[in-house]
Scaffold this active site. Sequence first.
Site, PDB file in Angstrom:
ATOM      1  CG  HIS A  99      -6.799  87.977  80.166  1.00 25.25           C
ATOM      2  ND1 HIS A  99      -7.578  87.881  79.041  1.00 25.25           N
ATOM      3  CD2 HIS A  99      -6.539  86.697  80.556  1.00 25.25           C
ATOM      4  CE1 HIS A  99      -7.785  86.600  78.762  1.00 25.25           C
ATOM      5  NE2 HIS A  99      -7.160  85.868  79.668  1.00 25.25           N
ATOM      6  CD  GLU A 117      -7.233  83.149  82.250  1.00 22.76           C
ATOM      7  OE1 GLU A 117      -8.426  83.388  82.027  1.00 22.76           O
ATOM      8  OE2 GLU A 117      -6.414  82.919  81.350  1.00 22.76           O
ATOM      9  CG  HIS A 175      -2.641  83.416  78.961  1.00 22.47           C
ATOM     10  ND1 HIS A 175      -2.725  84.759  79.271  1.00 22.47           N
ATOM     11  CD2 HIS A 175      -3.906  83.023  78.678  1.00 22.47           C
ATOM     12  CE1 HIS A 175      -3.991  85.152  79.190  1.00 22.47           C
ATOM     13  NE2 HIS A 175      -4.728  84.111  78.824  1.00 22.47           N
ATOM     14  NE  ARG A 195      -9.595  85.935  69.803  1.00 16.77           N
ATOM     15  CZ  ARG A 195     -10.687  86.649  69.538  1.00 16.77           C
ATOM     16  NH1 ARG A 195     -10.579  87.759  68.811  1.00 16.77           N
ATOM     17  NH2 ARG A 195     -11.851  86.271  69.971  1.00 16.77           N
TER      18      ARG A 195
END
Length: 318
Positions: A99, A117, A175, A195
């Site tokens: 991200h 996150e 991740h 992605r």
Amino acid sequence: MQPLKFKPIFMKRIWGGNALKTRYGFNIPDGDKIGELWCISDNRTAVSEVEGGSFDGIKLNELAKNYKDELYGEGKSYDRFPLLIKIIDANDKLSVQVHPDDDYAYKHENGDLGKTEMWYIIDAKPGAKLVCGLKEGTTKQQFKTLLDEGILEDCLNEVEVNPGDVIYIPSGMVHAIGDGILICEIQQNSDLTYRVYDYNRVDDNGNKRELHIDKALDVIDFNLKSDKIVPEYKKIEGGSIAKVVDSKYFKTDVIVVDSSLNIETNGTFNTLVVVDGECKLSYDNDTMHLKSGESMLVSASIDKYTVTGNCRLIRSYV
């Protein structure tokens, strides 16, 4: 402003399963691959709608606009509700992804937010693993070479996880969630995902999902990796609490309620997700019931509330 429950928002995903139905009892048609439950959202993709009470049917963005002092605390304001709260059912492994941070997202994604996150592991099959960054010494060129050769796994930092573990994922960290894991995810209010690698999977129509390799390479921090956090609980009256994340974007506690426990909001909103058990939430003379898998938003206008029952809560706030 009374505590707010919201109608669940279910997201179909190629890697989803049926844990939200079998574990939490949500009414989901058999065969649907539901990968995500968006518990509390004011995202452009989907906005939560209040269920029950005096604000029944009102969207979260409307509440935030018309009652911002009650919701956030006097003098506090956000363009949109700052957190996005999810439960993720990874029946199959998710893509390897990254991200962007706020600056990159603002410049390249029409002023959107970046995404930091955290994951609380609700359940995990024996031996389940997550990817949390890259192996030490991995360079950008090595990463690109392994990606081209289809063996990216060789540079990924894998961590075996158990129920109760916590993982912190800052923007810029590569991740991935492995298969057989159920997660409560707390994140910035952003749905931006780049992605990198998706195992050549196809959807029901035979189409591969879009990859975002160029943007991912722009934002990856090749020095970032992390390990799991095993919460350290402190005994308090009525239960115990573990403070697991303290970032500039959000703070998160894991709270275990054994009987009856008082919680102060400290002048900010609280989001609550019941990941195990059930409870009653009381404030003033009102009481609301929360089942396992349900969530609630407690506004800053409530100074203190009481949780009674036997349950495990994930509490987040800014």
